[in-house]
Design a protein around this motif. Structure first.
Motif, PDB file in Angstrom:
ATOM      1  N   LYS A  65       7.155  52.442  -3.080  1.00 20.88           N
ATOM      2  CA  LYS A  65       6.529  52.116  -1.846  1.00 20.88           C
ATOM      3  C   LYS A  65       6.982  52.886  -0.682  1.00 20.88           C
ATOM      4  N   ALA A  66       8.328  53.278  -0.741  1.00 20.24           N
ATOM      5  CA  ALA A  66       8.675  54.098   0.710  1.00 20.24           C
ATOM      6  C   ALA A  66       7.915  55.269   0.714  1.00 20.24           C
ATOM      7  N   LEU A  67       8.007  56.024  -0.619  1.00 24.23           N
ATOM      8  CA  LEU A  67       7.324  57.295  -0.653  1.00 24.23           C
ATOM      9  C   LEU A  67       6.035  57.568  -0.408  1.00 24.23           C
ATOM     10  N   ARG A  68       5.240  56.337  -0.815  1.00 27.36           N
ATOM     11  CA  ARG A  68       3.870  56.179  -0.459  1.00 27.36           C
ATOM     12  C   ARG A  68       3.553  56.137   1.008  1.00 27.36           C
ATOM     13  N   GLN A  69       4.325  55.195   1.686  1.00 25.39           N
ATOM     14  CA  GLN A  69       4.161  54.886   2.865  1.00 25.39           C
ATOM     15  C   GLN A  69       4.481  56.149   3.818  1.00 25.39           C
ATOM     16  N   ALA A  70       5.378  57.039   3.172  1.00 22.27           N
ATOM     17  CA  ALA A  70       5.647  58.192   3.930  1.00 22.27           C
ATOM     18  C   ALA A  70       4.462  59.380   3.813  1.00 22.27           C
ATOM     19  N   GLY A  71       3.517  58.955   2.832  1.00 19.00           N
ATOM     20  CA  GLY A  71       2.403  60.035   2.762  1.00 19.00           C
ATOM     21  C   GLY A  71       2.396  60.906   1.878  1.00 19.00           C
ATOM     22  N   LEU A  72       3.370  60.667   0.783  1.00 19.28           N
ATOM     23  CA  LEU A  72       3.349  61.809  -0.230  1.00 19.28           C
ATOM     24  C   LEU A  72       2.318  61.558  -1.254  1.00 19.28           C
ATOM     25  N   SER A  73       2.067  62.825  -1.845  1.00 19.60           N
ATOM     26  CA  SER A  73       0.941  62.729  -2.902  1.00 19.60           C
ATOM     27  C   SER A  73       1.567  61.751  -4.234  1.00 19.60           C
ATOM     28  N   ALA A  74       0.510  61.495  -5.015  1.00 19.27           N
ATOM     29  CA  ALA A  74       1.014  60.453  -6.081  1.00 19.27           C
ATOM     30  C   ALA A  74       1.586  61.506  -7.139  1.00 19.27           C
ATOM     31  N   LYS A  75       1.281  62.580  -7.258  1.00 18.57           N
ATOM     32  CA  LYS A  75       1.957  63.659  -8.436  1.00 18.57           C
ATOM     33  C   LYS A  75       3.510  63.818  -7.839  1.00 18.57           C
ATOM     34  N   TYR A  76       3.511  63.950  -6.460  1.00 19.45           N
ATOM     35  CA  TYR A  76       5.077  64.314  -5.965  1.00 19.45           C
ATOM     36  C   TYR A  76       5.853  62.907  -6.100  1.00 19.45           C
ATOM     37  N   THR A  77       5.130  61.790  -5.667  1.00 21.69           N
ATOM     38  CA  THR A  77       5.964  60.536  -5.591  1.00 21.69           C
ATOM     39  C   THR A  77       6.435  60.397  -7.158  1.00 21.69           C
ATOM     40  N   ARG A  78       5.641  60.658  -7.940  1.00 19.67           N
ATOM     41  CA  ARG A  78       6.179  60.415  -9.626  1.00 19.67           C
ATOM     42  C   ARG A  78       7.101  61.513  -9.966  1.00 19.67           C
ATOM     43  N   PHE A  79       7.061  62.642  -9.588  1.00 20.10           N
ATOM     44  CA  PHE A  79       8.090  63.353  -9.799  1.00 20.10           C
ATOM     45  C   PHE A  79       9.666  63.161  -9.085  1.00 20.10           C
ATOM     46  N   ILE A  80       9.533  62.429  -7.925  1.00 19.05           N
ATOM     47  CA  ILE A  80      10.896  62.144  -7.187  1.00 19.05           C
ATOM     48  C   ILE A  80      11.222  60.970  -8.043  1.00 19.05           C
ATOM     49  N   LEU A  81      10.327  59.933  -8.490  1.00 16.83           N
ATOM     50  CA  LEU A  81      10.576  58.927  -9.069  1.00 16.83           C
ATOM     51  C   LEU A  81      11.423  59.000 -10.471  1.00 16.83           C
ATOM     52  N   GLU A  82      10.870  60.324 -11.196  1.00 14.43           N
ATOM     53  CA  GLU A  82      11.432  60.350 -12.474  1.00 14.43           C
ATOM     54  C   GLU A  82      12.845  61.032 -12.327  1.00 14.43           C
ATOM     55  N   LEU A  83      13.282  61.742 -11.328  1.00 15.86           N
ATOM     56  CA  LEU A  83      14.640  62.211 -11.020  1.00 15.86           C
ATOM     57  C   LEU A  83      15.499  60.928 -10.885  1.00 15.86           C
ATOM     58  N   ILE A  84      15.289  60.179 -10.120  1.00 13.14           N
ATOM     59  CA  ILE A  84      16.241  58.912  -9.623  1.00 13.14           C
ATOM     60  C   ILE A  84      16.057  57.836 -10.663  1.00 13.14           C
ATOM     61  N   GLU A  85      15.609  57.979 -11.710  1.00 12.77           N
ATOM     62  CA  GLU A  85      15.636  56.962 -13.009  1.00 12.77           C
ATOM     63  C   GLU A  85      17.113  56.728 -13.246  1.00 12.77           C
ATOM     64  N   ALA A  86      17.533  55.449 -13.117  1.00 10.92           N
ATOM     65  CA  ALA A  86      19.022  55.157 -13.329  1.00 10.92           C
ATOM     66  C   ALA A  86      19.568  55.455 -14.559  1.00 10.92           C
ATOM     67  N   ASP A  87      18.650  55.451 -15.702  1.00  8.41           N
ATOM     68  CA  ASP A  87      19.059  55.911 -16.942  1.00  8.41           C
ATOM     69  C   ASP A  87      19.102  57.420 -17.388  1.00  8.41           C
ATOM     70  N   PRO A  88      20.127  58.226 -17.450  1.00  6.50           N
ATOM     71  CA  PRO A  88      20.003  59.679 -17.470  1.00  6.50           C
ATOM     72  C   PRO A  88      19.056  60.202 -18.550  1.00  6.50           C
ATOM     73  N   GLU A  89      18.731  59.429 -19.782  1.00  9.91           N
ATOM     74  CA  GLU A  89      17.933  59.694 -20.697  1.00  9.91           C
ATOM     75  C   GLU A  89      16.536  59.693 -20.197  1.00  9.91           C
ATOM     76  N   LYS A  90      16.110  58.789 -19.129  1.00 12.98           N
ATOM     77  CA  LYS A  90      14.831  59.008 -18.736  1.00 12.98           C
ATOM     78  C   LYS A  90      14.436  59.881 -17.518  1.00 12.98           C
ATOM     79  N   ARG A  91      15.473  60.832 -17.001  1.00 13.25           N
ATOM     80  CA  ARG A  91      15.218  61.808 -16.390  1.00 13.25           C
ATOM     81  C   ARG A  91      15.028  62.921 -16.847  1.00 13.25           C
ATOM     82  N   PRO A  92      14.210  64.213 -16.325  1.00 13.96           N
ATOM     83  CA  PRO A  92      14.306  65.425 -17.081  1.00 13.96           C
ATOM     84  C   PRO A  92      15.669  65.716 -17.702  1.00 13.96           C
ATOM     85  N   GLN A  93      15.550  66.046 -18.852  1.00  8.71           N
ATOM     86  CA  GLN A  93      16.968  66.536 -19.330  1.00  8.71           C
ATOM     87  C   GLN A  93      17.551  67.737 -19.201  1.00  8.71           C
TER      88      GLN A  93
END
Length: 472
Positions: A216-244
């Motif tokens: 929600k914070a990233l969308r409110q900041a005006g980021l594109s959907a693709k860039y938002t998804r990219f950042i959300l993948e990086l901050i997954e709590a489980d390391p296995e769900k982040r880019p390896q």
């Protein structure tokens, strides 16, 4: 430590720059050379001394344009003194406090730079895990380039380790595994990067995620959907769900960069992926066509739509002679005390220091750093994002390459070039001399007049350079 104090009979303290942990950093002047350096003092009695010394152990082995260099180590009875590059500028925490959140277009370019330096660190053997990326450890220097500083928490990744021995990092940016629940690895740095991007994009400290979902914070900041998804993948709590890996993150980021908001509009695809805007060029031998090669590179980049400049960081005087030639041929477009324009490019003759060139004005900057002789500008070559080394064109002169390496330590990412009508010399460099990567440029006699075949070969070589630059 007081101003004007002399350290090791070589450095004069100018002022204190700041304190970090148990160390203090000063601005110091080399008494003989009159240039400025950052001098970090470490108390030998500090309980954190071993951890603080880890920084010099790691940095002394690294060579990357986004990282500070360690150039000297001194000691007295009470302190060690680490002499490092002085990077004038503002850290990104201060920058966001002054200017607010970062626009997506600029943040995309920074993301590419940061992924590039992480890929470099993680690609070392053993891998270097930084573990503390955050806005205050990123400096926007006075030339507009990002620099990553403070390696006090970095570690060398060992496969046999199962967990970190202590919590190291900064709350909000640190990954869950940094709190003692697991082992830090390259994915930890990707989490730190994601939280850093979140802060820069929203202006909110990552700890604010507890009160507002990150998406929600990233969308409110005006980021594109693709860039938002990219950042959300990086901050997954489980390391296995982040880019390896950082390489995988770069590949994922390619989908973001291919959207409508490209770094370079109306440029070839390789240009979108050129993480390095500066190409440093040197030669093993003098009088080997170095300046002509720089002109050829500039001309090819200009034809591909790049706003290009060439800077002469040596004492040859070739650029001034070029200026006179352009004036005689009536193709000199403009001239002032520092530069001249011709052939759609800007030339900076006789540059003493790289900061004298206004780099932000140009898409690409080519540095003619001169041959590897006693006056070789090694620091300028290292400051480039890509280093191109012109080798002798005759196989029987290849031994001179290793003579040069006895004086100058070769960089891990140097690109070796030969000018030839065939691929034979390139193959010998790779197979017999183990010099990788290697590139063949056309054997030219006049950089201002090339055949169509030579132009095609030049273009292929340039495309390879840009691809290699995009992976650094």
């Amino acid at each position: 430590m007081k101003s004007e104090q002399i350290i090791g009979c070589k450095y004069r303290v100018v002022k204190r720059l700041g304190r970090g942990g148990t160390s203090v950093v000063y601005l110091a002047e080399n008494i003989a050379l009159k240039n400025l350096w950052a001098l970090k003092s470490l108390s030998k009695n500090s309980e954190w001394f071993t951890q603080e010394m880890r920084e010099i152990t790691i940095l002394k082995e690294l060579s990357h344009p986004m990282l500070p260099r360690v150039v000297d180590l001194l000691e007295d009875s009470d302190f060690y003194y680490i002499v490092m590059d002085y990077i004038p500028g503002m850290n990104l925490l201060e920058y966001t406090q002054m200017n607010g959140k970062i626009p997506e277009q600029r943040l995309l370019a920074w993301t590419l730079d940061l992924l590039g330096v992480l890929e470099y660190l993680h690609g070392r053997n053993p891998s270097v895990i930084y573990r503390d990326m955050k806005p205050s450890n990123l400096i926007l220097d006075d030339q507009g380039r990002l620099r990553l500083v403070d390696f006090g928490t970095a570690s060398l990744h060992r496969e046999e380790a199962t967990e970190d021995t202590a919590y190291i990092g900064t709350q909000g940016y640190a990954a869950p595994e940094q709190y003692g629940s697991g082992r830090s690895d390259g994915r930890t740095d990707l989490y730190n990067l994601g939280m850093t991007l979140f802060h820069l994009a929203t202006g909110m400290h990552p700890q604010a995620i507890e009160s507002m979902p990150a998406e929600k914070a990233l969308r409110q900041a005006g980021l594109s959907a693709k860039y938002t998804r990219f950042i959300l993948e990086l901050i997954e709590a489980d390391p296995e769900k982040r880019p390896q890996s950082s390489g995988k993150a770069l590949k994922n980021f390619e989908n973001v960069a291919r959207g409508p908001r490209l770094f370079f509009r109306n440029r070839p695809e390789t240009a979108q992926w050129n993480s390095g805007k500066i190409i440093g060029v040197s030669s093993i031998l003098p009088n080997s066509g170095l300046t002509s090669l720089c002109i050829l590179l500039g001309s090819c980049l200009k034809k591909r739509g790049f706003h290009t400049a060439l800077a002469e960081l040596n004492e040859s005087g070739d650029f001034l002679r070029l200026c006179e030639l352009f004036e005689q041929k009536d193709i000199l477009k403009a001239r002032d005390d520092t530069c001249f324009e011709a052939m759609g490019m800007t030339f900076f003759p006789g540059v003493k220091e790289l900061y004298q060139v206004p780099r932000r004005k140009y898409d690409m900057l080519i540095l003619d750093t001169g041959p590897m002789d006693s006056k070789f500008n090694h620091s300028a070559l290292n400051a480039a994002d890509s280093q191109l080394i012109l080798c002798p064109s005759a196989e029987w002169k290849f031994f001179r390459i290793f003579e040069a390496f006895e004086r100058i330590r070769p960089g891990d990412d140097w690109i070796y070039a030969v000018c030839s009508d065939s691929k034979q010399e390139e193959t010998i460099l790779k197979k017999q001399y183990k010099l990788h990567p290697a590139i063949t440029f056309p054997a030219f006699s006049n950089p201002f007049s090339m055949s169509q075949q030579d132009e095609k070969q030049m273009g292929r070589a340039l495309e390879k350079i840009l691809r290699l630059a995009g992976r650094k």
